[in-house]
Design an enzyme around this catalytic site. Structure first.
Site, mmCIF file in Angstrom:
data_model
loop_
_atom_site.group_PDB
_atom_site.id
_atom_site.type_symbol
_atom_site.label_atom_id
_atom_site.label_comp_id
_atom_site.label_asym_id
_atom_site.label_seq_id
_atom_site.Cartn_x
_atom_site.Cartn_y
_atom_site.Cartn_z
ATOM 1 N N CYS A 67 37.784 -21.577 -32.403
ATOM 2 C CA CYS A 67 38.250 -22.927 -32.079
ATOM 3 C C CYS A 67 39.621 -23.198 -32.711
ATOM 4 C CB CYS A 67 37.208 -23.962 -32.469
ATOM 5 S SG CYS A 67 37.463 -25.557 -31.654
ATOM 6 N N HIS A 87 32.544 -22.194 -29.624
ATOM 7 C CA HIS A 87 31.869 -22.126 -30.928
ATOM 8 C C HIS A 87 30.684 -21.166 -30.882
ATOM 9 C CE1 HIS A 87 33.890 -25.195 -33.409
ATOM 10 N NE2 HIS A 87 34.195 -25.737 -32.243
ATOM 11 N N GLU A 103 29.301 -19.658 -33.219
ATOM 12 C CA GLU A 103 28.435 -19.744 -34.397
ATOM 13 C C GLU A 103 27.208 -20.612 -34.160
ATOM 14 O OE1 GLU A 103 31.008 -23.408 -34.876
ATOM 15 O OE2 GLU A 103 31.248 -21.378 -34.079
#
Length: 240
Positions: free
Chosen positions: A111, A212, A214
């Site tokens: 990001c 994202h 994660e």
């Protein structure tokens, strides 16, 4: 071989826990969990002077998400919606990224991390995507991830990591690449044309994604970063 040490850039924000409400160095737990699950040892990198010296002691660098980059770094006036600018973090991350590239250690940007790499290479950013797209599809609500498809370039390093060229990703950003930085290649886009993945050709491992990963279960980018760190460590190990 010891597990590779993965340095992850961190936030410096006012935070509350127990009886405390103080300035803190912090990072969403998901980054730490994904790096650990991929086989790396996560180490948080604070926004302090000379933090770039740690590049000589880590095996890979992950530039995490966060607030907006100071538009002065890409020769622009601040948009009224540009916010959460942290000059100390900008300074730390740009120095870390530059030193990591010089040392040719593996780099993964997520990001904001993608935007750092683009600006570092002389690129610019769209400061508020809804002005260009007409809606908030890339950040639908405060603190709430959206989802959208991403198409990856066949044969790109990112597509190789994921083993496919079509992804469904978690998204939360209101800025994006405008002018592409020197030496960068776009390897992924959203259906609306927004740049979603970048790579640095000729570098052992330098990948950045606008989404994202994660917060999803697929460890592909983290496993790729750890594997690249292990390969670098093996190639530079001194024979006993």
């Amino acid at each position: 071989m010891p597990r590779p040490v993965i340095g992850i850039t961190a936030y410096s924000e006012q935070a509350k826990w127990a009886a405390w409400d103080v300035q803190a160095t912090l990072l969403p737990q998901a980054y730490v969990d994904r790096v650990a699950a991929a086989g790396g040892l996560p180490v948080l990198l604070p926004s302090v002077p000379d933090v770039a010296e740690v590049v000589d002691r880590i095996d890979a660098l992950l530039i995490a998400g966060g607030g907006d980059i100071d538009p002065a770094r890409y020769r622009s006036e601040a948009h009224e919606r540009t916010g959460f600018v942290r000059p100390a973090r900008d300074t730390a991350e740009f120095a870390l990224a530059e030193r990591a590239f010089d040392a040719r250690i593996p780099v993964l940007g997520i990001c904001r991390g993608l935007q750092v790499l683009n600006v570092l290479r002389g690129g610019t950013l769209v400061q508020h995507l809804p002005d260009r797209l007409g809606d908030e599809r890339h950040a639908p609500a405060p603190g709430q991830y959206g989802r959208h498809p991403v198409s990856l370039v066949p044969g790109s390093r990112t597509a190789q990591l994921y083993g496919r060229t079509e992804l469904d990703v978690a998204t939360y950003h209101h800025q994006a690449v405008d002018t592409l930085g020197a030496g960068l290649v776009v390897t992924g886009r959203a259906p609306d044309g927004t740049v979603e993945a970048l790579e640095v050709p000729g570098h052992p491992f330098a990948i950045a994604v606008q989404w994202h990963p994660e917060v999803d279960d697929d460890l592909s980018p983290f496993a790729g970063l750890v594997a690249a760190a292990e390969a670098r460590s093996a190639s530079t190990a001194v024979p006993v």
